[in-house]
Design a protein around this motif. Structure first.
Motif, PDB file in Angstrom:
ATOM      1  N   GLY A 159       0.572  -1.449   0.281  1.00 63.69           N
ATOM      2  CA  GLY A 159      -0.113  -0.255  -0.222  1.00 63.69           C
ATOM      3  C   GLY A 159       1.099   1.982   0.059  1.00 63.69           C
ATOM      4  N   LEU A 160       2.358   1.261  -1.123  1.00 66.28           N
ATOM      5  CA  LEU A 160       2.809   2.154  -0.332  1.00 66.28           C
ATOM      6  C   LEU A 160       2.523   3.130  -0.951  1.00 66.28           C
ATOM      7  CD1 LEU A 160       5.860   2.553   0.571  1.00 66.28           C
ATOM      8  CD2 LEU A 160       7.206   1.648  -1.770  1.00 66.28           C
ATOM      9  N   ALA A 161       2.303   4.582  -0.760  1.00 65.45           N
ATOM     10  CA  ALA A 161       1.517   6.046  -1.935  1.00 65.45           C
ATOM     11  C   ALA A 161       2.760   6.923  -1.017  1.00 65.45           C
ATOM     12  CB  ALA A 161       0.336   6.405  -1.387  1.00 65.45           C
TER      13      ALA A 161
ATOM     14  N   ASP B 107       0.595   1.046   3.632  1.00 65.20           N
ATOM     15  CA  ASP B 107      -0.902   0.660   4.871  1.00 65.20           C
ATOM     16  C   ASP B 107      -0.491  -0.566   6.004  1.00 65.20           C
ATOM     17  OD1 ASP B 107      -2.905   0.054   5.997  1.00 65.20           O
ATOM     18  OD2 ASP B 107      -4.202  -0.168   3.530  1.00 65.20           O
ATOM     19  N   VAL B 108      -0.911   0.050   7.363  1.00 64.64           N
ATOM     20  CA  VAL B 108      -0.561  -0.930   8.183  1.00 64.64           C
ATOM     21  C   VAL B 108      -1.337  -1.924   8.180  1.00 64.64           C
ATOM     22  CG1 VAL B 108      -1.077  -1.168  10.610  1.00 64.64           C
ATOM     23  CG2 VAL B 108       0.416   0.885   9.934  1.00 64.64           C
ATOM     24  N   ASN B 109      -3.095  -1.708   7.546  1.00 65.36           N
ATOM     25  CA  ASN B 109      -3.152  -3.002   7.302  1.00 65.36           C
ATOM     26  C   ASN B 109      -2.979  -4.246   7.105  1.00 65.36           C
ATOM     27  OD1 ASN B 109      -6.172  -2.397   8.895  1.00 65.36           O
ATOM     28  ND2 ASN B 109      -5.811  -1.054   7.882  1.00 65.36           N
ATOM     29  N   THR B 110      -1.958  -3.510   5.673  1.00 67.90           N
ATOM     30  CA  THR B 110      -1.087  -4.715   4.959  1.00 67.90           C
ATOM     31  C   THR B 110      -0.416  -6.125   5.254  1.00 67.90           C
ATOM     32  OG1 THR B 110       0.044  -3.521   4.338  1.00 67.90           O
ATOM     33  CG2 THR B 110      -2.162  -3.104   2.797  1.00 67.90           C
ATOM     34  N   ILE B 111      -0.146  -5.453   6.981  1.00 70.97           N
ATOM     35  CA  ILE B 111       0.918  -6.024   7.438  1.00 70.97           C
ATOM     36  C   ILE B 111       0.617  -7.627   7.031  1.00 70.97           C
ATOM     37  CG2 ILE B 111      -0.244  -6.280   9.337  1.00 70.97           C
ATOM     38  CD1 ILE B 111       2.570  -6.003  10.551  1.00 70.97           C
ATOM     39  N   ASN B 112       2.127  -8.569   6.413  1.00 70.45           N
ATOM     40  CA  ASN B 112       2.058 -10.064   6.571  1.00 70.45           C
ATOM     41  C   ASN B 112       3.348 -10.399   6.934  1.00 70.45           C
ATOM     42  OD1 ASN B 112       1.930 -12.065   5.722  1.00 70.45           O
ATOM     43  ND2 ASN B 112       1.712 -11.775   3.148  1.00 70.45           N
ATOM     44  N   THR B 113       2.943 -11.174   7.786  1.00 69.97           N
ATOM     45  CA  THR B 113       3.835 -12.087   8.637  1.00 69.97           C
ATOM     46  C   THR B 113       3.578 -13.891   8.175  1.00 69.97           C
ATOM     47  OG1 THR B 113       2.491 -12.497  10.814  1.00 69.97           O
ATOM     48  CG2 THR B 113       4.685 -10.732  10.746  1.00 69.97           C
ATOM     49  N   ASP B 114       3.296 -13.464   7.246  1.00 68.54           N
ATOM     50  CA  ASP B 114       2.613 -15.238   7.349  1.00 68.54           C
ATOM     51  C   ASP B 114       2.210 -16.134   7.974  1.00 68.54           C
ATOM     52  OD1 ASP B 114       3.888 -15.717   4.347  1.00 68.54           O
ATOM     53  OD2 ASP B 114       6.006 -15.782   4.623  1.00 68.54           O
ATOM     54  N   ASN B 115       1.445 -15.479   8.219  1.00 68.79           N
ATOM     55  CA  ASN B 115       0.143 -15.859  10.137  1.00 68.79           C
ATOM     56  C   ASN B 115      -1.009 -14.669  10.473  1.00 68.79           C
ATOM     57  OD1 ASN B 115       0.027 -16.063  12.833  1.00 68.79           O
ATOM     58  ND2 ASN B 115       1.439 -17.246  13.359  1.00 68.79           N
ATOM     59  N   LYS B 116      -1.756 -15.316  10.220  1.00 75.54           N
ATOM     60  CA  LYS B 116      -2.541 -14.671   9.659  1.00 75.54           C
ATOM     61  C   LYS B 116      -3.052 -13.971  11.117  1.00 75.54           C
ATOM     62  CE  LYS B 116      -7.926 -13.581   8.385  1.00 75.54           C
ATOM     63  NZ  LYS B 116      -7.573 -12.817   9.116  1.00 75.54           N
TER      64      LYS B 116
ATOM     65  N   ARG C 271      -1.213 -13.846  13.989  1.00 73.46           N
ATOM     66  CA  ARG C 271      -0.477 -12.777  14.713  1.00 73.46           C
ATOM     67  C   ARG C 271      -0.627 -11.507  13.610  1.00 73.46           C
ATOM     68  NH1 ARG C 271       4.759 -15.040  14.672  1.00 73.46           N
ATOM     69  NH2 ARG C 271       5.191 -15.599  12.458  1.00 73.46           N
ATOM     70  N   ASP C 272      -0.841 -11.338  12.077  1.00 76.15           N
ATOM     71  CA  ASP C 272      -1.395 -10.380  11.509  1.00 76.15           C
ATOM     72  C   ASP C 272      -2.660  -9.476  12.089  1.00 76.15           C
ATOM     73  OD1 ASP C 272       1.392 -10.801  10.067  1.00 76.15           O
ATOM     74  OD2 ASP C 272      -0.223 -11.530   8.477  1.00 76.15           O
ATOM     75  N   ASP C 273      -3.803 -10.707  12.534  1.00 71.26           N
ATOM     76  CA  ASP C 273      -4.452  -9.801  13.428  1.00 71.26           C
ATOM     77  C   ASP C 273      -4.377  -8.849  14.746  1.00 71.26           C
ATOM     78  OD1 ASP C 273      -6.074 -10.412  10.973  1.00 71.26           O
ATOM     79  OD2 ASP C 273      -7.173 -12.013  11.801  1.00 71.26           O
ATOM     80  N   HIS C 274      -3.853  -9.727  15.813  1.00 72.03           N
ATOM     81  CA  HIS C 274      -3.017  -9.320  16.142  1.00 72.03           C
ATOM     82  C   HIS C 274      -2.483  -7.489  16.687  1.00 72.03           C
ATOM     83  CE1 HIS C 274      -0.659  -9.723  21.044  1.00 72.03           C
ATOM     84  NE2 HIS C 274      -2.216  -8.791  20.309  1.00 72.03           N
ATOM     85  N   LEU C 275      -0.656  -8.163  15.468  1.00 67.74           N
ATOM     86  CA  LEU C 275      -0.655  -6.563  14.881  1.00 67.74           C
ATOM     87  C   LEU C 275      -1.362  -5.753  15.110  1.00 67.74           C
ATOM     88  CD1 LEU C 275       2.353  -8.505  13.552  1.00 67.74           C
ATOM     89  CD2 LEU C 275       2.788  -7.288  15.815  1.00 67.74           C
ATOM     90  N   LYS C 276      -2.125  -5.410  14.079  1.00 65.97           N
ATOM     91  CA  LYS C 276      -3.315  -4.412  13.892  1.00 65.97           C
ATOM     92  C   LYS C 276      -4.204  -3.914  15.107  1.00 65.97           C
ATOM     93  CE  LYS C 276      -3.342  -6.994   9.539  1.00 65.97           C
ATOM     94  NZ  LYS C 276      -4.959  -7.326   8.464  1.00 65.97           N
ATOM     95  N   LYS C 277      -3.800  -4.614  15.899  1.00 67.36           N
ATOM     96  CA  LYS C 277      -5.038  -4.337  17.176  1.00 67.36           C
ATOM     97  C   LYS C 277      -3.980  -3.007  18.133  1.00 67.36           C
ATOM     98  CE  LYS C 277      -7.042  -8.623  18.087  1.00 67.36           C
ATOM     99  NZ  LYS C 277      -8.411  -8.659  17.635  1.00 67.36           N
ATOM    100  N   ASP C 278      -4.828  -3.172  19.150  1.00 66.47           N
ATOM    101  CA  ASP C 278      -4.740  -1.701  19.567  1.00 66.47           C
ATOM    102  C   ASP C 278      -3.307  -1.879  20.812  1.00 66.47           C
ATOM    103  OD1 ASP C 278      -6.059  -2.322  21.686  1.00 66.47           O
ATOM    104  OD2 ASP C 278      -7.075  -1.030  21.877  1.00 66.47           O
TER     105      ASP C 278
ATOM    106  N   THR D 141      -1.869   4.159   8.959  1.00 72.23           N
ATOM    107  CA  THR D 141      -0.735   4.262   7.984  1.00 72.23           C
ATOM    108  C   THR D 141       1.062   4.354   9.126  1.00 72.23           C
ATOM    109  OG1 THR D 141      -0.702   6.773   7.510  1.00 72.23           O
ATOM    110  CG2 THR D 141      -1.931   5.693   5.994  1.00 72.23           C
ATOM    111  N   ILE D 142       1.772   4.439   7.992  1.00 71.13           N
ATOM    112  CA  ILE D 142       3.559   4.497   8.779  1.00 71.13           C
ATOM    113  C   ILE D 142       3.828   5.524   7.515  1.00 71.13           C
ATOM    114  CG2 ILE D 142       5.065   3.875   9.292  1.00 71.13           C
ATOM    115  CD1 ILE D 142       3.850   1.119   9.930  1.00 71.13           C
TER     116      ILE D 142
END
Length: 179
Positions: free
Chosen positions: A49-51, A71-80, A82-89, A99-100
């Motif tokens: 999501g680079l812009a 885009d932070v919501n595109t984080i991908n560590t090949d573990n859904k 973990r990725d869902d947890h990384l998106k949490k508060d 965004t970062i």
């Protein structure tokens, strides 16, 4: 008449080389990668999501700049999970901080297609000054930029204290930008 027109055209062409090129990152041909230690193992991931905009002229580095986001919501560590947890508060809080961003404050030439950048990195609502070297090589219709740097996730209030997770995150950028 033709002489004046030719001279005007030549002067404009030469002057155009002094100005920065306005470039856009090509998300599909770029990589934003990271590595962090977790339970003693290296866990790698990516973001897409680079812009943004990159104004670059290697002959006028001080007049160059970049202002890009991922885009932070595109984080991908090949573990859904973990990725869902990384998106949490308690980590990135993607709902509040989607965004970062990284925005240059100074660019200087170092020679051999290498440049030094001072920038502001903003994650999780926290902005910090960072600095790093990057390499810029001409690519069809633009430039490819490569850089590596490290950040401390705790500086950005990401994840809190942990006995199993490292604090330092290695970041690797490989960004193609075109007109």
């Amino acid at each position: 008449m033709y002489k004046k027109l030719l001279l005007t055209f030549l002067a404009f062409s030469l002057a155009a080389g002094v100005f920065s090129q306005n470039l856009k990152p090509v998300d599909a041909e770029s990589k934003v990668l990271f590595v962090i230690k977790n339970m003693g193992l290296s866990v790698d991931g990516s973001l897409t999501g680079l812009a943004g905009t990159i104004n670059f002229n290697p002959k006028n580095a001080s007049g160059s700049s970049f202002d890009v986001t991922v885009d932070v919501n595109t984080i991908n560590t090949d573990n859904k999970r973990r990725d869902d947890h990384l998106k949490k508060d308690d980590f990135f809080d993607a709902a509040k901080y989607p965004t970062i961003s990284i925005k240059s404050t100074k660019i200087q030439p170092k020679g051999n297609n290498t440049f030094f950048a001072q920038a502001i990195l903003t994650m999780h609502g926290v902005s910090k000054n960072i600095q790093f070297d990057f390499i810029a090589t001409p690519a069809s219709g633009g430039y490819r930029f490569k850089a590596e740097f490290a950040v401390n996730r705790l500086d950005y209030k990401i994840g809190g204290n942990s006995m199993t997770m490292g604090d330092e995150v290695a970041v690797k950028l490989d960004v193609l930008a075109k007109k």
